[in-house]
Design an enzyme around this catalytic site. Sequence first.
Site, PDB file in Angstrom:
ATOM      1  N   GLU A  43       0.867  -1.169   0.000  1.00 38.90           N
ATOM      2  CA  GLU A  43       0.000   0.000   0.000  1.00 38.90           C
ATOM      3  C   GLU A  43       0.910   1.227   0.000  1.00 38.90           C
ATOM      4  OE1 GLU A  43      -2.714   0.462   3.318  1.00 38.90           O
ATOM      5  OE2 GLU A  43      -3.407   2.383   2.500  1.00 38.90           O
ATOM      6  N   ARG A 268       5.398 -12.962   9.463  1.00 36.91           N
ATOM      7  CA  ARG A 268       6.071 -11.716   9.097  1.00 36.91           C
ATOM      8  C   ARG A 268       7.421 -11.627   9.812  1.00 36.91           C
ATOM      9  NH1 ARG A 268       2.599  -7.893   9.131  1.00 36.91           N
ATOM     10  NH2 ARG A 268       3.857  -6.095   9.577  1.00 36.91           N
ATOM     11  N   LYS A 278       4.430   0.635   9.513  1.00 43.11           N
ATOM     12  CA  LYS A 278       4.552   1.906   8.811  1.00 43.11           C
ATOM     13  C   LYS A 278       3.949   3.040   9.614  1.00 43.11           C
ATOM     14  CE  LYS A 278       3.099   0.147   4.845  1.00 43.11           C
ATOM     15  NZ  LYS A 278       2.637   0.009   3.454  1.00 43.11           N
TER      16      LYS A 278
END
Length: 564
Positions: A43, A268, A278
């Site tokens: 994104e 992850r 982020k």
Amino acid sequence: MNVTDSGNSKEQKASLNFIENIIEEDIKNKKNGGNVHTRFPPEPNGYLHIGHAKSICLNFGLAKKYNGLCNLRFDDTNPTKESVEYVDSIKEDVRWLGFDWDDREFYASDYFETLYDYAVKLIKKGKAYVCEMNAEDISANRGTPQKPGKESPFRNRSVEENLDLFQRMKKGEFKDGERTLRAKTGMDSPNMHMRDPVLYRILHSEHHRTGNKWCIYPMYDFAHGQCDSIENITHSICTLEFEVHRPLYDWFIKELEIFAPQQIEFARLNMNYTVMSKRRLLELVEEGYVNGWDDPRMPTICGLRRRGYTPESIRNFADIIGVAKRENVIDVALLEHCVREDLNKKAMRVMGVVNPLKVVITNYPDNQTEELDAINNPEDEKAGTRKVPFSKIIYIEKEDFMEIPPKKYFRLSPGQEVRLRYAYFIKCTDVIKSPDGEIIEIHCTYDPASRGGNSPDGRKVQGTIHWVSTANCIEAEVRLYDRLFTKENPDDVEEGKDYKSNLNPASLKTVKAFVEPSLKNAKPMEKYQFERTGYFCVDKNSKKDNLIFNRTVTLRDTWAKTLK
Ligand code: ATP
Ligand code: MG
């Protein structure tokens, strides 16, 4: 912390990870015609970090290994948080890591029309409805995993009414938040994601690609799986938190009767002493805790690049940590090990003194300068040699002298002889102090017969130290970085505080250093080993008359033995 557990320890290297096993089975069974097509779907709402690097290496790596393709797809469904700046930085970072998407640069926004049609199709099938509840009410009525939610009073509208309302949403007749489109999956699923989730929301907000064309935007969950399907992604690889979303994605694919990518979840990357989301990285930037996204203390790809990391070192790191199905935490020292290993092969050795102490060689001729030979890189025969000037007054590191040394201190101390790298043996004769007792200068004598640092008569010196000649050295700004957080787990905080209370106040120390004159033409991003001190990268803002070096890592490596 468990590194071997995460996949590829040395012995397992040849064997396949669990994703490769699935893919090889699919190829054997001619699933999707034996094709492998992956994607990296960021994104564009921030800069990429080392966790993304893992995903990039995985997705592009699998495509390469199995003669397939990997798309770069921007999941740009939330115009309020996204921007072209982020899109551009992502492309730069993926390229820098060494991967190429050819002409397959896609955007979820390319499919807004198709996604709208998909939504209409669901409405026509009686599988979606326009709801007038606001976000708080929707949330309040969702129930809990143990308790079913309450059905929306708007749930049983006719198909016609829903089609009309959805079209009016699209036309802009309603304000933000006044209507949503929701799936009719039921309000009693134990999976909260399956309780009539929102598919579309109203956002009167300009999009960095579609401008003001749309005022309704698909939710990530309604976009992601369908985008994969549109692009014929065979293996849709994502992180574990999406496992619980999978039933919903499968439901969309089934109801829409479209191509079904196979979603595979992996753990992850988490790293100690590091925050990776982020949202947090943006907070550190916006609130000025660091100097931008590419601050060399940031775990962003651009930060690591500026710090002196190489693409090879990051790819190698991704390879060593492998992929796991279970959450784990990787030691940041392993990442540091990977860059040391790579720079050890590539970086020229130079001498630089970061904490200078003046040494006068009393029996050396006053105005003489000698050019001595120094080896550029003992790991690389082709790197050759260079000349370093030597003269009467030099700098050494403060740490390399002790007036009253402990046992086994092999560096310089009164009466003790050491070797100056590539130069001479010297012996300390005097210690000069300021009135308040601070050591300001050392006097030594040298042995002219030891030129080049070689013993003239077989006598041994235990210590070799680096130095620069004061008459010829260059002053440089050196930025000594340490970890950004003081705790292994930055979330380990006292009540009422957050991860920022664990920021390391000493994560950046800027010093004036002296480096050998061969560095006068050092170019931004070049990498060097300052002998005995660490690896340094010339900063992007470094200039010929204002040299700036960023310390990538020190030379101490806690992983070297473990991985041998
Ligand atoms: P973050 O949660 O750190 O803010 P994100 O998941 O929101 O990141 P996206 O842009 O959605 O960021 O991620 C793009 C891809 O990178 C996704 O496929 C995601 O699974 C993957 N990814 C993100 N963070 C990690 C990580 N720490 N380890 C491995 N893959 C990651
Ligand atoms: Mg995400």
